[in-house]
Design a protein around this motif. Structure first.
Motif, mmCIF file in Angstrom:
data_model
loop_
_atom_site.group_PDB
_atom_site.id
_atom_site.type_symbol
_atom_site.label_atom_id
_atom_site.label_comp_id
_atom_site.label_asym_id
_atom_site.label_seq_id
_atom_site.Cartn_x
_atom_site.Cartn_y
_atom_site.Cartn_z
ATOM 1 N N PHE A 315 -0.659 2.852 4.890
ATOM 2 C CA PHE A 315 -0.556 4.559 3.391
ATOM 3 C C PHE A 315 0.675 4.136 2.953
ATOM 4 O O PHE A 315 1.603 3.564 2.025
ATOM 5 C CB PHE A 315 -0.124 5.784 3.439
ATOM 6 N N LEU A 316 2.214 3.550 3.836
ATOM 7 C CA LEU A 316 3.796 3.496 3.251
ATOM 8 C C LEU A 316 3.645 2.413 2.345
ATOM 9 O O LEU A 316 4.534 2.619 1.568
ATOM 10 C CB LEU A 316 4.527 3.506 4.285
ATOM 11 N N LEU A 317 3.060 1.653 3.045
ATOM 12 C CA LEU A 317 2.945 0.167 2.344
ATOM 13 C C LEU A 317 2.002 -0.018 0.749
ATOM 14 O O LEU A 317 2.584 -0.828 0.165
ATOM 15 C CB LEU A 317 2.407 -1.349 3.099
ATOM 16 N N MET A 318 1.738 0.807 1.223
ATOM 17 C CA MET A 318 0.824 1.051 -0.239
ATOM 18 C C MET A 318 1.778 1.610 -1.389
ATOM 19 O O MET A 318 1.267 0.661 -2.127
ATOM 20 C CB MET A 318 -0.478 2.157 0.203
ATOM 21 N N GLY A 319 2.259 2.229 -1.004
ATOM 22 C CA GLY A 319 3.101 3.079 -2.000
ATOM 23 C C GLY A 319 4.247 1.594 -2.267
ATOM 24 O O GLY A 319 4.839 1.563 -4.054
ATOM 25 N N LEU A 320 5.486 0.988 -1.198
ATOM 26 C CA LEU A 320 5.820 0.273 -1.463
ATOM 27 C C LEU A 320 5.004 -1.029 -2.207
ATOM 28 O O LEU A 320 5.568 -1.554 -3.781
ATOM 29 C CB LEU A 320 5.777 -1.022 -0.304
ATOM 30 N N VAL A 325 9.497 2.985 -10.211
ATOM 31 C CA VAL A 325 9.613 5.018 -9.439
ATOM 32 C C VAL A 325 9.287 4.676 -8.495
ATOM 33 O O VAL A 325 9.080 5.541 -7.812
ATOM 34 C CB VAL A 325 10.490 4.446 -10.482
ATOM 35 N N ILE A 326 7.871 5.426 -9.169
ATOM 36 C CA ILE A 326 6.127 6.271 -8.468
ATOM 37 C C ILE A 326 5.793 5.653 -7.525
ATOM 38 O O ILE A 326 6.375 6.038 -6.177
ATOM 39 C CB ILE A 326 5.423 6.063 -9.833
ATOM 40 N N GLY A 327 6.050 4.554 -6.665
ATOM 41 C CA GLY A 327 5.674 3.726 -5.854
ATOM 42 C C GLY A 327 6.937 3.565 -4.658
ATOM 43 O O GLY A 327 6.472 4.257 -3.833
ATOM 44 N N TYR A 328 7.776 3.573 -5.093
ATOM 45 C CA TYR A 328 9.049 3.557 -3.703
ATOM 46 C C TYR A 328 9.038 4.980 -4.030
ATOM 47 O O TYR A 328 9.787 5.427 -2.369
ATOM 48 C CB TYR A 328 9.860 2.758 -4.081
ATOM 49 N N PHE A 396 -0.251 15.606 0.462
ATOM 50 C CA PHE A 396 -0.348 15.618 -0.693
ATOM 51 C C PHE A 396 0.791 14.238 -0.941
ATOM 52 O O PHE A 396 0.937 13.460 -2.065
ATOM 53 C CB PHE A 396 1.140 16.725 -1.500
ATOM 54 N N ALA A 397 1.272 13.753 0.431
ATOM 55 C CA ALA A 397 1.776 12.721 0.523
ATOM 56 C C ALA A 397 0.981 11.095 0.413
ATOM 57 O O ALA A 397 0.812 10.136 -0.295
ATOM 58 C CB ALA A 397 2.220 12.396 2.118
ATOM 59 N N LYS A 398 -0.028 11.929 0.754
ATOM 60 C CA LYS A 398 -0.843 10.606 0.926
ATOM 61 C C LYS A 398 -1.806 10.196 -0.916
ATOM 62 O O LYS A 398 -1.160 9.373 -0.874
ATOM 63 C CB LYS A 398 -2.357 11.041 1.472
ATOM 64 N N LEU A 399 -2.090 11.515 -1.424
ATOM 65 C CA LEU A 399 -2.311 11.730 -2.911
ATOM 66 C C LEU A 399 -0.859 10.646 -3.666
ATOM 67 O O LEU A 399 -1.610 9.999 -4.518
ATOM 68 C CB LEU A 399 -2.290 12.782 -3.331
ATOM 69 N N ASP A 400 0.013 10.873 -3.094
ATOM 70 C CA ASP A 400 1.081 10.130 -3.951
ATOM 71 C C ASP A 400 0.907 8.429 -4.175
ATOM 72 O O ASP A 400 1.639 8.117 -5.395
ATOM 73 C CB ASP A 400 2.486 11.011 -4.006
ATOM 74 N N VAL A 406 -2.703 2.735 -7.740
ATOM 75 C CA VAL A 406 -3.629 2.994 -8.819
ATOM 76 C C VAL A 406 -2.739 2.268 -10.029
ATOM 77 O O VAL A 406 -3.100 1.572 -10.838
ATOM 78 C CB VAL A 406 -4.438 4.031 -9.313
ATOM 79 N N GLN A 407 -1.547 3.248 -10.037
ATOM 80 C CA GLN A 407 -0.670 2.905 -11.124
ATOM 81 C C GLN A 407 -0.049 1.647 -11.363
ATOM 82 O O GLN A 407 0.484 1.254 -12.366
ATOM 83 C CB GLN A 407 0.438 4.047 -11.287
ATOM 84 N N GLY A 408 0.084 0.973 -9.737
ATOM 85 C CA GLY A 408 0.527 -0.249 -9.682
ATOM 86 C C GLY A 408 -0.139 -0.875 -9.856
ATOM 87 O O GLY A 408 -0.330 -2.933 -9.587
#
Length: 485
Positions: A315-320, A325-328, A396-400, A406-408
């Protein structure tokens, strides 16, 4: 005559104030411990916790100011301040949880808090690295201290095996990372991350060499984070190390490793993000699949949490991989929440353990709700947060991070995350089921320690997750602000 670097001025040392205080305190504590006997060892622990809390406060409040110093090798900014505050506070919690546990087993030596302080210093250097040399110095300071802490119980074959595996595989990971850095240096002729970024943006004849270096760097980062398929050290180390040490290496280093990944990939290799985002996205998907499927079949709680760590790294790497700005900010928020929740998850194992009995099996928690309803409720909050059950903070952390994917333009990765978030809820709910709906076998009922201080610490830790879910916006805003500034 060889060129010499200009000396550092006093003004340039101010941004290093938290690190200087921590390093000085660690050396002082090492000397003070020589004058403490076994009965006075609590003072070493108390002083170490106090130092970590003070340094964490200094870092989180920006004391000493921001800037790029040490010949542009060290950067102090809002991102490093937030990361250092979390690192110091979670390290202090691990020390506080671990004192009675290690003392009971005659494993609490004076070097334990000193090693934790030096490991924390390494993580703080990682969070402020602006140069490949500084990255490696911080990483090795953390790694060498962690190896010693894992193998703390020298007479325990399981701990010795875990320490050896951690050392060998950690050395392999460090070698891969260092080789990748050397390729990047060969391609760009620079060690400073901003200069590497400029060279990558300019392109040139060494583009393929730079890509090869990027692949090795990503592989080394995956080892350090514990992402699949480089996760083989995690289950054995988590199970073999003393539980408070597992708590320490499972929480704070994950925040430091994320900041290291961000610095190297975005600050250094940002212009080739199309390539490394694909690699990071693939690692995220594989971590989610392997981590959750392997956790499903575990009966040992520490091994279950180890494999669940692999899925959380996914999940952390998903944001990366989402980038921007949103992903990081989503990945940073996830790392912070995961660190706090991990401390609580291992904290309950410490709380339930006794000398000669480690409360590591899921069956050990059968019927806990009847014997100690308050501790059972707090553990329910922790497991529900790890599972991502609303309205707990983990949801909320997973949702973010899913939104960031999705936005990436990584919808496929978001779908994988949603599917395996549901799969992952099963093994956490299995522990909750054991506490509330199963009966303990006669003669095997265990109770939480009658240690008021530790029970209060665990209650504050677990209830803090509820408070964060209610006051979510300030922390989320802080995580976004550090990437905008």
């Amino acid at each position: 005559m060889a060129n010499t670097l200009p000396a550092l001025t006093t003004a340039e040392l101010w941004p290093l104030l938290p690190e200087l205080v921590l390093a000085t305190s660690a050396f002082a504590l090492l000397l003070f411990d020589l004058f403490f006997d076994a009965r006075q060892r609590g003072w070493t622990q108390l002083l170490a916790v106090a130092v970590l809390l003070v340094v964490g406060f200094m870092a989180a409040t920006g004391m000493g100011g921001h800037g790029i110093v040490m010949h542009e090798m060290f950067v102090r900014d809002g991102l490093s301040d937030l990361a250092k505050g979390v690192i110091c506070f979670t390290s202090a919690a691990a020390l506080a949880y671990g004192f009675d546990y290690l003392k009971e087993r005659n494993s609490y030596k004076g070097e334990v808090p000193v090693l934790v302080l030096f490991a924390t210093l390494g993580m703080m250097l990682l969070a402020s690295s602006n140069n490949l040399v500084m990255v490696y110095v911080g990483l090795e300071m953390l790694a060498l201290c962690s190896y010693a802490l894992v193998a703390l119980e020298r007479d325990n074959p399981l701990a010795t095996e875990a320490g050896m595996k951690y050392f060998v595989l950690g050395a392999l990971a460090s070698g891969m990372l260092l080789y990748g850095m050397s390729l990047i240096y060969g391609a760009t002729g620079a060690l400073d991350l901003p200069v590497i970024r400029a060279a990558a943006e300019a392109g040139g004849d060494n583009a393929n060499l730079l890509l090869a270096g990027m692949v090795f760097v990503v592989a080394g980062l995956a080892f350090k984070l514990g992402a699949a398929p480089f996760h083989m050290w995690l289950p054995d180390v988590y199970q073999g190390a003393p539980t408070p040490i597992t708590m320490f290496i499972g929480a704070a280093p994950k925040v430091a490793a994320f900041i290291m990944a961000y610095r190297l990939l975005e600050n250094g290799l940002g212009p080739i993000n199309e390539q490394w985002r694909v690699l990071v996205g693939g690692l995220a998907a594989l971590s989610l699949i392997v981590g959750n499927l392997m956790a499903l079949v575990q009966t040992n709680l520490k091994r279950m949490l180890a494999y669940s760590t692999v899925s959380h790294i996914g999940f952390l790497l998903m944001g990366l991989a989402g980038g921007g700005v949103i992903g990081y900010s989503a990945a940073l928020f996830y790392a912070v929440i995961y660190a706090i929740t991990t401390v609580a998850a291992f904290g309950v194992i410490v709380l339930m353990s006794r000398k000669g009995f480690e409360a590591e099996e899921i069956t050990d928690y059968r019927g806990l709700a009847k014997r100690d309803p308050w501790i059972a409720f707090l553990l329910l909050c922790v497991m529900a947060s790890l599972a991502g059950v609303p309205p707990f903070i983990g949801f909320f952390a997973k949702l973010d991070v899913i939104r960031a994917a999705v936005q990436g333009d990584m919808l496929w990765l978001a779908i994988v995350g949603i599917v395996f978030a549901v799969v992952g809820a099963f093994y956490y709910l299995r522990l909750i089921k054991a506490m509330y709906f199963e009966q303990a076998e006669e003669g095997s009922e265990i109770h939480a320690r009658n240690n008021r201080g530790m029970r209060i610490l665990f209650a504050v830790n677990a209830l803090g997750l509820l408070v964060l879910s209610l006051g979510l916006n300030p922390l989320l805003a802080w995580c976004r602000q550090v990437f905008v500034a």
